[in-house]
Write a protein that holds these residues in place. Structure first.
Motif, PDB file in Angstrom:
ATOM      1  N   ALA A  35      41.581 -26.637 -10.546  1.00 31.07           N
ATOM      2  CA  ALA A  35      40.399 -27.085 -11.286  1.00 31.07           C
ATOM      3  C   ALA A  35      39.914 -28.418 -10.739  1.00 31.07           C
ATOM      4  O   ALA A  35      40.693 -29.227 -10.231  1.00 31.07           O
ATOM      5  CB  ALA A  35      40.713 -27.206 -12.774  1.00 31.07           C
ATOM      6  N   ARG A  66      46.168 -22.009 -11.313  1.00 30.17           N
ATOM      7  CA  ARG A  66      44.739 -22.249 -11.518  1.00 30.17           C
ATOM      8  C   ARG A  66      44.403 -23.654 -11.022  1.00 30.17           C
ATOM      9  O   ARG A  66      44.955 -24.652 -11.501  1.00 30.17           O
ATOM     10  CB  ARG A  66      44.341 -22.094 -12.976  1.00 30.17           C
ATOM     11  N   SER A 107      39.824 -27.175 -17.322  1.00 27.15           N
ATOM     12  CA  SER A 107      39.505 -25.753 -17.258  1.00 27.15           C
ATOM     13  C   SER A 107      39.758 -25.026 -18.565  1.00 27.15           C
ATOM     14  O   SER A 107      39.341 -23.876 -18.716  1.00 27.15           O
ATOM     15  CB  SER A 107      40.256 -25.032 -16.118  1.00 27.15           C
ATOM     16  N   LYS A 144      41.506 -19.212 -10.014  1.00 29.72           N
ATOM     17  CA  LYS A 144      42.918 -18.854 -10.034  1.00 29.72           C
ATOM     18  C   LYS A 144      43.332 -18.198  -8.736  1.00 29.72           C
ATOM     19  O   LYS A 144      42.684 -17.280  -8.253  1.00 29.72           O
ATOM     20  CB  LYS A 144      43.215 -17.912 -11.199  1.00 29.72           C
ATOM     21  N   ARG A 168      47.729 -33.526 -12.341  1.00 31.12           N
ATOM     22  CA  ARG A 168      46.324 -33.919 -12.153  1.00 31.12           C
ATOM     23  C   ARG A 168      46.260 -35.297 -11.513  1.00 31.12           C
ATOM     24  O   ARG A 168      47.205 -36.093 -11.622  1.00 31.12           O
ATOM     25  CB  ARG A 168      45.581 -33.905 -13.490  1.00 31.12           C
ATOM     26  N   SER A 216      36.955 -23.984 -12.248  1.00 32.42           N
ATOM     27  CA  SER A 216      38.322 -23.655 -11.859  1.00 32.42           C
ATOM     28  C   SER A 216      38.360 -22.278 -11.220  1.00 32.42           C
ATOM     29  O   SER A 216      37.448 -21.453 -11.398  1.00 32.42           O
ATOM     30  CB  SER A 216      39.254 -23.692 -13.080  1.00 32.42           C
TER      31      SER A 216
END
Length: 357
Positions: free
Chosen positions: A315, A313, A74, A308, A90, A306
């Motif tokens: 993504a 945030r 993002s 928020k 991630r 992405s």
């Protein structure tokens, strides 16, 4: 006389994640002229050739799994200098293939390195990571009478860090199968230089480079008392990226895209211990050797979005890798009616969550 075919699947798994830095071929044992038909060297030569081909097929996939696409999903530009930062988690997922050497036709035997047709299984491989970015230099202010740029900063610098985790895993039944002894962390590092820092009007645009090693792990395959292991092996991935991003004001939706190149190398120590039956004159054959392979280079293209929620945030990103020169193999890997090659196009996806200032 042939070793039972299920043992061959173990040979494949034991070198799944190995790719090595030298341009030389694997140092498989050569069969001397006039060697007896039941010589252990013939058996080891065939096993080594199949293992070597297996890691040539799989190792580039491991590199893709480590690198993913954007080093910080993002974010296409730089952060705006210190004290700005981002920290996120991630999960990378790769649509890959694993060689089924237990179904090789013909199976492992005493003809030296012989060509076999080896099917592959489609699998999804996962890799969790933690990444962080810290702004080091804000850059130089740029104010141009160009509507889509307005006032922004150029040539900012961020430090990039990542931590990758290789979990332990096992697939065994009745003492036979494969085990991956992981449970370690490996730290990756790099830098990002901004062309434009994202602002109200300007998109973020940057160039980055990261080096990500896999954690050092041991992988051991077994069938009865027979084993083949890849010990102290690591795969290193160097990733060059050009990324762009823009967040749509008011609704907070971010869009990003990028292109780049991944270069993969690594090393491993392989060890095999097999107890074949007669007519071999020895009760057990053991061998330890190293393998080598030229660095693998691939193109990488990705897009992401992405959104928020409060301070987090979220993504998602999808991409693929392609290109590169296929190495010459002794064996052929078959995916249905097609031939599976080391440099086939591979798809991947990433989901992430991050907070920052």
């Amino acid at each position: 006389m042939r070793i039972p075919r299920p043992l061959l699947g173990l040979l494949a798994s034991a070198v799944l994640t190995t790719v090595l830095p030298s341009a030389a071929a694997a140092q498989c044992p050569a069969v001397p002229t006039g060697d007896p038909a039941t010589s252990p060297v013939r058996l080891l030569a065939d096993a080594c050739a199949k293992a070597n081909d297996a890691f040539r097929l799989v190792a580039p996939q491991v590199g893709v799994l480590m690198a993913g696409g954007n080093p910080s999903p993002s974010i296409g530009g730089t952060l705006g200098g210190f004290p700005h930062f981002n920290v996120g988690v991630r999960l990378n997922a790769l649509q890959g293939v694993l060689p089924r050497l237990d179904q090789a036709n013909p199976g492992l035997g005493f003809a030296g390195a012989q060509a076999s047709n080896i099917p592959v299984s489609d699998v999804v491989i996962l890799m969790p990571q933690v990444d962080a970015q810290v702004g080091l230099f804000k850059g130089f202010k740029l104010g141009l009478p160009i509507p889509f740029l307005g006032i922004t900063n150029m040539f900012g610098v961020d430090a990039l860090l990542s931590a990758s985790f290789m979990p332990s895993a096992s697939a065994r039944a009745g003492g036979n199968g494969i085990s991956l002894d992981g449970g370690q962390l490996a730290i990756g590092y790099g830098a990002r230089v901004g062309i434009f820092e994202e602002s109200l009007l300007a998109p973020g645009l940057a160039v980055s480079y990261m080096l990500r090693p896999t954690p050092e792990v041991s992988l051991e395959a077994s069938r009865g008392s027979d084993t083949l292991a890849a010990r102290r092996f690591k795969v290193n991935t160097g990733s060059l990226r050009v990324t762009a991003s823009k967040t749509i004001p008011v609704i907070g939706l971010g869009l990003s895209a990028g292109i780049g190149q991944d270069v993969v190398d690594g090393d491993a120590a392989l060890a095999v211990s097999v107890a074949p039956t007669d007519p071999l004159p020895t009760a057990r054959v053991r061998s330890e050797y190293r393998t080598s392979l030229a660095s693998v280079s691939r193109r990488n293209v990705f897009v992401g979005a992405s959104f928020k929620i409060l301070i987090v945030r979220l993504a998602a990103e999808v991409g693929y890798v392609s290109g590169g020169t296929n190495p010459t193999l002794v064996n052929a890997f078959l995916d249905g009616g097609d031939v599976a090659r080391s440099m086939d196009r591979r798809r991947y996806a990433t989901i992430s969550a991050r907070i920052g200032l």
